[in-house]
Scaffold this motif. Structure first.
Motif, PDB file in Angstrom:
ATOM      1  N   VAL A 127      18.291   3.474   1.510  1.00 34.88           N
ATOM      2  CA  VAL A 127      17.205   4.061   1.839  1.00 34.88           C
ATOM      3  C   VAL A 127      16.014   3.603   0.821  1.00 34.88           C
ATOM      4  CG1 VAL A 127      15.902   6.489   1.598  1.00 34.88           C
ATOM      5  CG2 VAL A 127      18.301   6.294   2.297  1.00 34.88           C
ATOM      6  N   GLU A 128      14.922   3.505   1.469  1.00 31.02           N
ATOM      7  CA  GLU A 128      13.649   2.801   0.501  1.00 31.02           C
ATOM      8  C   GLU A 128      12.419   3.903   0.704  1.00 31.02           C
ATOM      9  OE1 GLU A 128      10.735  -0.804   0.060  1.00 31.02           O
ATOM     10  OE2 GLU A 128      12.497  -1.025   1.506  1.00 31.02           O
ATOM     11  N   VAL A 129      11.901   4.173  -0.444  1.00 33.51           N
ATOM     12  CA  VAL A 129      10.629   5.192  -0.410  1.00 33.51           C
ATOM     13  C   VAL A 129       9.679   4.442  -1.082  1.00 33.51           C
ATOM     14  CG1 VAL A 129       9.619   7.321  -1.121  1.00 33.51           C
ATOM     15  CG2 VAL A 129      12.113   7.200  -0.521  1.00 33.51           C
ATOM     16  N   ASN A 130       8.439   4.265  -0.299  1.00 35.74           N
ATOM     17  CA  ASN A 130       7.207   3.558  -0.968  1.00 35.74           C
ATOM     18  C   ASN A 130       6.012   4.523  -1.032  1.00 35.74           C
ATOM     19  OD1 ASN A 130       7.988   0.592  -0.987  1.00 35.74           O
ATOM     20  ND2 ASN A 130       8.487   1.231   1.000  1.00 35.74           N
ATOM     21  N   GLY A 131       5.433   4.224  -1.892  1.00 30.63           N
ATOM     22  CA  GLY A 131       3.916   5.394  -1.951  1.00 30.63           C
ATOM     23  C   GLY A 131       2.753   4.873  -2.727  1.00 30.63           C
ATOM     24  N   SER A 132       1.610   5.110  -2.419  1.00 34.98           N
ATOM     25  CA  SER A 132       0.483   4.681  -3.008  1.00 34.98           C
ATOM     26  C   SER A 132      -0.467   5.846  -3.414  1.00 34.98           C
ATOM     27  CB  SER A 132      -0.031   3.449  -2.396  1.00 34.98           C
ATOM     28  OG  SER A 132      -0.541   3.816  -1.058  1.00 34.98           O
ATOM     29  N   LEU A 133      -1.344   5.516  -4.285  1.00 33.74           N
ATOM     30  CA  LEU A 133      -2.362   6.780  -4.635  1.00 33.74           C
ATOM     31  C   LEU A 133      -3.525   5.695  -5.195  1.00 33.74           C
ATOM     32  CD1 LEU A 133      -3.370   9.730  -5.138  1.00 33.74           C
ATOM     33  CD2 LEU A 133      -2.376   9.364  -7.482  1.00 33.74           C
ATOM     34  N   THR A 134      -4.901   6.115  -4.571  1.00 34.73           N
ATOM     35  CA  THR A 134      -6.122   5.563  -5.238  1.00 34.73           C
ATOM     36  C   THR A 134      -6.870   6.835  -5.383  1.00 34.73           C
ATOM     37  OG1 THR A 134      -5.796   3.774  -3.769  1.00 34.73           O
ATOM     38  CG2 THR A 134      -7.903   4.096  -4.928  1.00 34.73           C
ATOM     39  N   THR A 135      -7.252   6.918  -6.635  1.00 34.07           N
ATOM     40  CA  THR A 135      -8.202   7.969  -7.114  1.00 34.07           C
ATOM     41  C   THR A 135      -9.668   7.403  -7.086  1.00 34.07           C
ATOM     42  OG1 THR A 135      -8.292   7.327  -9.472  1.00 34.07           O
ATOM     43  CG2 THR A 135      -6.463   8.768  -8.649  1.00 34.07           C
ATOM     44  N   VAL A 136     -10.732   8.392  -7.095  1.00 32.35           N
ATOM     45  CA  VAL A 136     -12.107   8.130  -6.996  1.00 32.35           C
ATOM     46  C   VAL A 136     -12.707   7.285  -8.437  1.00 32.35           C
ATOM     47  CG1 VAL A 136     -12.576   9.791  -5.516  1.00 32.35           C
ATOM     48  CG2 VAL A 136     -12.555  10.433  -7.788  1.00 32.35           C
ATOM     49  N   ASP A 137     -11.836   7.582  -9.399  1.00 31.66           N
ATOM     50  CA  ASP A 137     -12.320   6.921 -10.804  1.00 31.66           C
ATOM     51  C   ASP A 137     -11.741   5.590 -11.030  1.00 31.66           C
ATOM     52  OD1 ASP A 137      -9.819   7.839 -10.941  1.00 31.66           O
ATOM     53  OD2 ASP A 137     -10.103   8.847 -12.897  1.00 31.66           O
TER      54      ASP A 137
END
Length: 162
Positions: free
Chosen positions: A2-12
């Motif tokens: 099983v593979e889990v990917n994620g990403s997050l981009t913030t306003v700062d």
């Protein structure tokens, strides 16, 4: 697996990407008189964070992990490594970019293993490269800076944008 990917981009200006892989591997020799079978669970993961600090430049940190695993004749031990990079544009038109980076910050990207059989036992370690410091300057003439993509190379357990 099983593979889990994620990403997050913030306003700062913070960008975080990560993945984790869980897998089970079964190796059989197919011979009744052989003891070269292995049944193992393993985890690999990568976390990369990049922060844009406006006038101070961009900072990037990448952490990689590969768990230990059984092999038909022994085991490979876990590996963890950290890469860090800083980049900043200079001059009025920002056409000069300086980049400083450290690959394998803690100098621990070492492959450790044990191999054994009925009449032998060995253990060892192998380090492809030791910690590496890099400083680069890029001056663009009549060209705008291009963002994105994988500029830092790849390979087994390396990579990133710097």
């Amino acid at each position: 697996g099983v593979e889990v990917n994620g990403s997050l981009t913030t306003v700062d200006g913070l960008r975080v990407n990560g993945n984790i892989n869980f897998l089970r591997s079964i190796t059989t020799s197919g011979r009744a008189d052989s003891n070269l079978d292995a049944d193992t669970y393993a985890v690999t993961s990568r976390l990369m964070a990049r922060a844009s600090m406006k006038q101070q430049g961009d900072l990037q940190v990448s952490v990689n992990y590969r768990s230990g695993r059984q092999t038909p004749q022994g085991k490979r031990k876990s590996i963890t490594s950290i890469d860090v990079g800083w980049s900043r544009d200079f001059l009025p038109k920002k056409n000069l970019t300086l980049t400083l980076s450290v690959r394998d910050l803690l100098n621990d990207r070492v492959r450790r293993y044990e191999t054994f059989g009925e009449d032998f036992y060995t253990q060892g370690e192998f380090q492809w490269r030791i910690r590496t410091f890099t400083m680069a300057a890029n001056y663009r003439i009549n060209q705008k800076k291009q963002r994105g993509g994988n500029r830092g190379g790849g390979g087994d357990f390396e990579g990133g944008e710097f």
